[in-house]
Design a protein around this motif. Structure first.
Motif, PDB file in Angstrom:
ATOM      1  N   ARG A  12       0.837  -1.189   0.000  1.00 41.93           N
ATOM      2  CA  ARG A  12       0.000   0.000   0.000  1.00 41.93           C
ATOM      3  C   ARG A  12       0.880   1.250   0.000  1.00 41.93           C
ATOM      4  N   LYS A  13       0.574   2.172  -0.902  1.00 46.18           N
ATOM      5  CA  LYS A  13       1.346   3.392  -1.032  1.00 46.18           C
ATOM      6  C   LYS A  13       0.451   4.602  -0.748  1.00 46.18           C
ATOM      7  N   LYS A  14       1.027   5.585  -0.069  1.00 39.73           N
ATOM      8  CA  LYS A  14       0.347   6.866   0.138  1.00 39.73           C
ATOM      9  C   LYS A  14       1.136   7.936  -0.602  1.00 39.73           C
ATOM     10  N   LEU A  15       0.569   8.414  -1.684  1.00 35.87           N
ATOM     11  CA  LEU A  15       1.222   9.416  -2.514  1.00 35.87           C
ATOM     12  C   LEU A  15       0.568  10.775  -2.308  1.00 35.87           C
ATOM     13  N   THR A  16       1.268  11.821  -2.690  1.00 38.27           N
ATOM     14  CA  THR A  16       0.769  13.181  -2.518  1.00 38.27           C
ATOM     15  C   THR A  16       0.906  13.950  -3.819  1.00 38.27           C
ATOM     16  N   ILE A  17      -0.199  14.552  -4.239  1.00 36.23           N
ATOM     17  CA  ILE A  17      -0.170  15.524  -5.328  1.00 36.23           C
ATOM     18  C   ILE A  17      -0.023  16.896  -4.673  1.00 36.23           C
ATOM     19  N   ALA A  18       0.971  17.671  -5.093  1.00 35.29           N
ATOM     20  CA  ALA A  18       1.239  18.961  -4.447  1.00 35.29           C
ATOM     21  C   ALA A  18       1.504  20.030  -5.490  1.00 35.29           C
ATOM     22  N   VAL A  19       1.051  21.242  -5.169  1.00 38.75           N
ATOM     23  CA  VAL A  19       1.366  22.429  -5.962  1.00 38.75           C
ATOM     24  C   VAL A  19       2.066  23.402  -5.026  1.00 38.75           C
ATOM     25  N   PRO A  20       3.299  23.822  -5.334  1.00 37.19           N
ATOM     26  CA  PRO A  20       3.996  24.781  -4.459  1.00 37.19           C
ATOM     27  C   PRO A  20       3.153  26.029  -4.233  1.00 37.19           C
ATOM     28  N   VAL A  21       3.213  26.567  -3.017  1.00 40.19           N
ATOM     29  CA  VAL A  21       2.402  27.729  -2.649  1.00 40.19           C
ATOM     30  C   VAL A  21       2.947  28.971  -3.342  1.00 40.19           C
ATOM     31  N   ASP A  22       2.067  29.690  -4.029  1.00 39.64           N
ATOM     32  CA  ASP A  22       2.443  30.944  -4.664  1.00 39.64           C
ATOM     33  C   ASP A  22       2.505  32.045  -3.599  1.00 39.64           C
ATOM     34  N   PRO A  23       3.464  32.973  -3.694  1.00 39.89           N
ATOM     35  CA  PRO A  23       3.547  34.044  -2.674  1.00 39.89           C
ATOM     36  C   PRO A  23       2.283  34.881  -2.557  1.00 39.89           C
ATOM     37  N   ALA A  24       1.464  34.929  -3.617  1.00 39.91           N
ATOM     38  CA  ALA A  24       0.249  35.731  -3.576  1.00 39.91           C
ATOM     39  C   ALA A  24      -0.899  35.026  -2.870  1.00 39.91           C
ATOM     40  N   GLU A  25      -0.769  33.733  -2.583  1.00 43.43           N
ATOM     41  CA  GLU A  25      -1.855  32.981  -1.964  1.00 43.43           C
ATOM     42  C   GLU A  25      -1.951  33.277  -0.474  1.00 43.43           C
ATOM     43  N   LEU A  26      -3.187  33.428   0.008  1.00 44.22           N
ATOM     44  CA  LEU A  26      -3.428  33.539   1.445  1.00 44.22           C
ATOM     45  C   LEU A  26      -3.740  32.188   2.054  1.00 44.22           C
ATOM     46  N   ILE A  27      -4.178  31.227   1.228  1.00 39.57           N
ATOM     47  CA  ILE A  27      -4.578  29.915   1.720  1.00 39.57           C
ATOM     48  C   ILE A  27      -3.656  28.876   1.115  1.00 39.57           C
ATOM     49  N   SER A  28      -3.022  28.088   1.939  1.00 46.38           N
ATOM     50  CA  SER A  28      -2.077  27.076   1.438  1.00 46.38           C
ATOM     51  C   SER A  28      -2.518  25.650   1.731  1.00 46.38           C
ATOM     52  N   GLU A  29      -3.542  25.479   2.576  1.00 46.33           N
ATOM     53  CA  GLU A  29      -3.928  24.134   2.999  1.00 46.33           C
ATOM     54  C   GLU A  29      -4.508  23.298   1.871  1.00 46.33           C
ATOM     55  N   ASN A  30      -5.041  23.949   0.812  1.00 44.13           N
ATOM     56  CA  ASN A  30      -5.660  23.193  -0.282  1.00 44.13           C
ATOM     57  C   ASN A  30      -4.706  22.965  -1.449  1.00 44.13           C
ATOM     58  N   ASN A  31      -3.407  23.084  -1.196  1.00 38.46           N
ATOM     59  CA  ASN A  31      -2.412  22.884  -2.251  1.00 38.46           C
ATOM     60  C   ASN A  31      -1.865  21.458  -2.293  1.00 38.46           C
ATOM     61  N   THR A  32      -2.350  20.572  -1.422  1.00 35.87           N
ATOM     62  CA  THR A  32      -1.915  19.178  -1.428  1.00 35.87           C
ATOM     63  C   THR A  32      -3.127  18.254  -1.373  1.00 35.87           C
ATOM     64  N   HIS A  33      -2.929  17.045  -1.868  1.00 34.62           N
ATOM     65  CA  HIS A  33      -4.014  16.044  -1.877  1.00 34.62           C
ATOM     66  C   HIS A  33      -3.369  14.660  -1.805  1.00 34.62           C
ATOM     67  N   ASP A  34      -3.740  13.872  -0.799  1.00 36.14           N
ATOM     68  CA  ASP A  34      -3.190  12.526  -0.617  1.00 36.14           C
ATOM     69  C   ASP A  34      -4.063  11.495  -1.333  1.00 36.14           C
ATOM     70  N   ILE A  35      -3.414  10.442  -1.843  1.00 37.44           N
ATOM     71  CA  ILE A  35      -4.135   9.343  -2.471  1.00 37.44           C
ATOM     72  C   ILE A  35      -3.554   8.024  -1.975  1.00 37.44           C
ATOM     73  N   HIS A  36      -4.419   6.991  -1.917  1.00 36.03           N
ATOM     74  CA  HIS A  36      -3.994   5.643  -1.548  1.00 36.03           C
ATOM     75  C   HIS A  36      -3.938   4.784  -2.807  1.00 36.03           C
ATOM     76  N   LEU A  37      -2.908   3.980  -2.884  1.00 33.60           N
ATOM     77  CA  LEU A  37      -2.718   3.139  -4.064  1.00 33.60           C
ATOM     78  C   LEU A  37      -2.153   1.799  -3.609  1.00 33.60           C
TER      79      LEU A  37
END
Length: 869
Positions: free
Chosen positions: A385-410
């Motif tokens: 079982r693998k836990k992978l992460t899709i991530a987008v680096p936080v842009d300096p203009a963003e106020l919200i960073s918590e929605n820049n990652t998403h975990d998936i099970h494989l």
């Protein structure tokens, strides 16, 4: 009260000034300076009171003092010319009347217990008397002036006591303090900065509470709760400092109800709710606030000017990933990227396994497309079982960073199923079957085609290497998972090759023999080791063993329930939709006739019209052989199904039939996790949005490592609030040893799924997995302070204020409690004129008035004795 005191003091001062004028010790210049000084003192006192109590009270005090000062100054000017003491005497009487009238007013009653009142009165009295006795100091000396000062001050204090009847209130130091509940929003919207380089809302709240809390803790038992979807008790300010606003939802209703309900037998003086007001739970918080039954003070956090449509943000809206992947094979994962206000930015979409970066793709954000899809690749090298992460680096203009990652099970399974397909001729069935098996990403195909006896042409790979020729050793045979024997006469296989083949099948491999003109009985396999492994007796070598009537196979009861035909019952006669199925698939062009099924074999499909020995002709039969599986499919024209509904792609009947048959023969469900008894639980992903259902799948093996269809499988789901929920998993018809249940989570947060599989009373295994139900869209779709909602919530029993006013609120609550004590904290009051009867009370007042007269008379007699006017 200060106004009344000012009136009395200024009247007494007027009296003294009048005497000074009469003795010619007070001229015009002194009068002007005195008037200016008294006005300045009045203004100063008004400012001090305004800062201590409030601007409105300070203005009233200043107004009262300046009016009396103006009157006094006018008296002084008049007496300089008129030399009369009548006006001074009149002013004394007028001052007393004004003081008594103001003492009866509600405003003065409200100020009577102010802590600074007694010291101010004493200082003013002493200062006034000292100032006006300085004139005669040089005539009398220190002792005589001290005696006069003492008598005059005591007289004034007794008079003030008669006028204002002061009260001494003593609060008990012991007993139980009433509760003050501090409810602090810990949801993700509190992690927002309302301005660049400013603290987050949560940090602002904690810093403010650190200053305001000591003001309340003197009188109240302050209890802190951190809430998002549910409230949680915290130990204090230090505990709040160690936490972060990570809640996926804000439920003001549950926070109020549960916090109050946890103190059923305790007095709650007030509830302070510190939040941005962005409620995204069920029910109406305004109605609940009115019904909760305790004073509610709502404290607004944040700014009302922040709107989500003006935010700059990048978020991962969704991820499409397979539940399973094959080791050493590439699988594709699609990330759905949403963006706001960052058009034409180049961003990187990363696929990560912990800190390790697996893939990276560049995306140019588009203002026209709200959602853009990026495909990343993953090639696992190990199983499990693998836990992978899709991530987008936080842009300096963003106020919200918590929605820049998403975990998936494989789940990564063992390498591809290795298939060896042996054919005696290049016929249509071979061409279509080779094409399909060669394009299935989970299969690795090798082929052997008879060119001329005994030469075979090898094609495909095994273990990633080209197939060199016919397998020669036991290890060569065991390198494959499934063997398919097509239209190949028995004479082209040596006894040693058949021995090695059957030994491999017995050890856990799969064997399938399909129809043709030189296979099964017509191919001379009767009485061979191959026949021993097959689920049927093939019969003798004979040319009349071919049935040429076109037909569509009819599924038996066992065929309807078998995973080989899962999803195909609506296409075949005898299935669930028999009346609709007839003619939907092209008919097969005949089959090979076999004698009978062996004991223990399962007949899955049969000829709908032709029989042998009173029984329908067998079209499909399977059985277990040692640790392996074997099957017979007596037809050889399934390629006609390939042409049927080709637009359906991998979901066509042809692809589904052969894909499921190969996987069943390969025992593929056993390749996913070790050997022996056990259970493995899976969910499709680790992150779910509200309203999404979670499909929980468990795969069970018995003691011999075989997929087991008769287990009792139960799941215990622990919800974010700690409550367990029991579910029973049902067997999946399309997969051997697989069980599933669908669960719809309601409460945002992390869930834990624990699955136990039992064979009667024996536990076959346990496994656990986590997933999260989150509400980022609800938390961030409105970020501005909802002052209107908070104002309505507090309207019934408290008030709404902004965060900077929290310290002032704590002071006012403390004063309100001390003024209007409740319960066990009732203050004990002491007054000079308290008595059991009216007669005694009046007697005390008469004695006090007599003491006043005595003090004034003693002062007057001493003044006369020392020849003062």
């Amino acid at each position: 009260m200060l106004v009344a005191v000012g009136v009395v003091v200024l009247a007494l001062a007027g009296r003294v000034i009048a005497l000074a004028i009469r003795e010619r010790q007070f001229g015009r210049t002194a009068a002007l300076l005195t008037g200016a000084a008294i006005a300045a003192v009045s203004l100063a006192v008004g400012i001090i009171v305004g800062l201590a109590v409030g601007a409105e009270t300070g203005f009233v005090v200043f107004g009262g003092l300046i009016v009396n000062a103006s009157v006094l100054w006018a008296w002084v000017i008049l007496m300089i010319w008129r030399r009369s003491d009548l006006l001074s005497t009149f002013s004394m009487v007028l001052a007393l009347v004004i003081a008594i009238g103001m003492d009866l007013s509600a405003f003065v009653q409200d100020l009577r217990r102010a802590e600074w009142m007694a010291p101010v009165v004493v200082v003013l009295c002493v200062a006034t008397v000292v100032v006006f006795y300085r004139v005669v100091y040089r005539f009398l000396g220190a002792r005589r002036v001290t005696a006069l000062l003492a008598l005059r001050c005591l007289g004034i204090l007794v008079l003030l006591a008669l006028l204002f009847r002061p009260v001494l209130a003593i609060l008990p130091t012991g007993g139980t303090k009433p509760l003050l509940l501090m409810l602090i929003d810990g949801s993700k919207s509190m992690s927002v900065q309302d301005a660049k380089n400013a603290p987050t809302r949560y940090e602002d709240v904690i810093e403010t509470c650190q200053v305001a809390a000591p003001l309340a803790e003197k009188r109240f038992d302050v209890r802190y709760y951190l809430f998002d979807a549910t409230p949680r008790a915290v130990e204090g300010i230090d505990d709040l400092f160690r936490r972060q606003p990570e809640g996926e939802a804000t439920n003001l209703v549950l926070a109020l109800q549960e916090a109050v309900a946890r103190h059923p037998n305790q007095e709650i003086f007030a509830v302070c709710l510190l939040t941005d007001g962005n409620h995204n739970g069920p029910d109406d918080p305004v109605k609940v606030a009115k019904a909760v039954g305790v004073p509610l003070f709502t404290v607004g956090v944040g700014t009302e000017e922040m709107r989500s449509d003006k935010l700059q943000d990048i978020s991962i809206a969704a991820v499409d990933a397979p539940e399973e992947a094959v080791a050493n094979n590439v699988c594709k994962i699609k990330a759905h990227i949403a963006s706001e206000g960052l058009d034409n930015r180049n961003i990187e979409v990363l696929l990560k396994d912990g800190p390790q970066q697996l893939d990276r793709q560049t995306l140019v954000l588009s203002g026209k497309q709200k959602i853009q899809v990026v495909e990343v690749s993953y090639k696992p090298t190990t199983t499990g079982r693998k836990k992978l992460t899709i991530a987008v680096p936080v842009d300096p203009a963003e106020l919200i960073s918590e929605n820049n990652t998403h975990d998936i099970h494989l789940l990564v399974t063992d390498p591809q199923i290795k298939v060896l397909y042996i054919e005696g001729a290049v016929r249509p069935e071979f061409k279509f079957l080779r094409r399909f098996l060669g394009t299935d990403p989970n299969l690795e195909l090798a082929t052997l085609i008879l060119v001329r006896p005994p030469l075979f042409t090898a094609g495909g790979t095994v273990g990633g290497k080209p197939l060199a020729g016919f397998p020669k050793t036991a290890d060569d045979f065991k390198a494959f998972d499934v063997f398919i024997i097509g239209d190949l006469d028995r004479s082209y296989l040596s006894k040693q090759q058949m021995d090695l083949l059957i030994e491999a099948v017995r050890s856990g491999k799969g064997l399938l023999m399909i129809g043709g003109t030189a296979t099964l009985g017509p191919g001379g396999y009767g009485g061979t080791l191959v026949e021993q492994a097959l689920p049927v007796t093939v019969g003798p070598r004979s040319k009349d063993r071919q049935e040429t009537t076109p037909f569509l196979p009819r599924l038996t009861a066992e065929g309807n329930a078998h995973p080989v035909f899962a999803g195909l019952t609506t296409f075949l006669a005898g299935g669930e939709a028999t009346t609709q199925a007839s003619g939907t698939l092209p008919a097969l062009q005949g089959c090979v006739i076999v004698d009978a099924a062996k004991p223990g074999a399962a007949v899955l499909a049969e000829h709908p019209t032709r029989q042998r020995s009173g029984k329908p002709l067998i079209v499909m039969a399977v059985q277990s052989f040692g640790s392996g599986r074997t099957g017979v499919f007596t037809a050889d024209t399934t390629w006609r199904w390939y042409m049927f509904r080709r637009a359906l792609g991998m979901e066509s009947p042809y692809h589904r039939f052969w894909g499921q048959l190969i996987r069943w023969l390969a025992n593929s469900e056993l390749k996913e996790k070790g050997t022996g008894a056990g259970v493995q639980v899976q969910v499709a992903k680790s992150f779910y949005h509200p309203g999404e259902r979670v499909d929980i799948v468990a795969k069970v093996r018995d003691e011999e490592g075989q997929a087991y269809n008769f287990a009792n499988v139960a799941a215990t789901i622990t919800t974010p609030d700690g409550n367990p929920k029991e579910l029973t998993l049902a067997r999946r018809e399309d997969r051997v040893g697989a069980y599933h249940v669908t669960y719809e989570p309601a409460l945002p947060g992390q869930y834990k799924v624990e699955v136990t599989a039992r064979k009667q009373q024996t536990v076959l295994g346990k496994d656990a997995i986590d997933f999260t139900l989150a509400r980022p869209s609800a938390e961030f779709e409105r970020l501005s302070l909802d002052a209107e909602r908070l104002t309505k919530m507090a309207a019934a029993s408290g008030e709404y204020l902004r965060l900077p006013g929290l310290s002032d609120l704590m002071t006012r609550l403390t004063r309100r409690y001390e003024t209007h004590g409740r319960g066990q904290q009732q203050a004990t009051e002491y007054t000079l004129f308290t008595a059991a009867t009216s007669f005694r009370r009046h007697l005390k007042m008469a004695l006090a008035f007599g003491l006043f007269v005595l003090l004034v008379s003693a002062e007057w007699l001493l003044r006369r004795h020392w020849q003062l006017s």
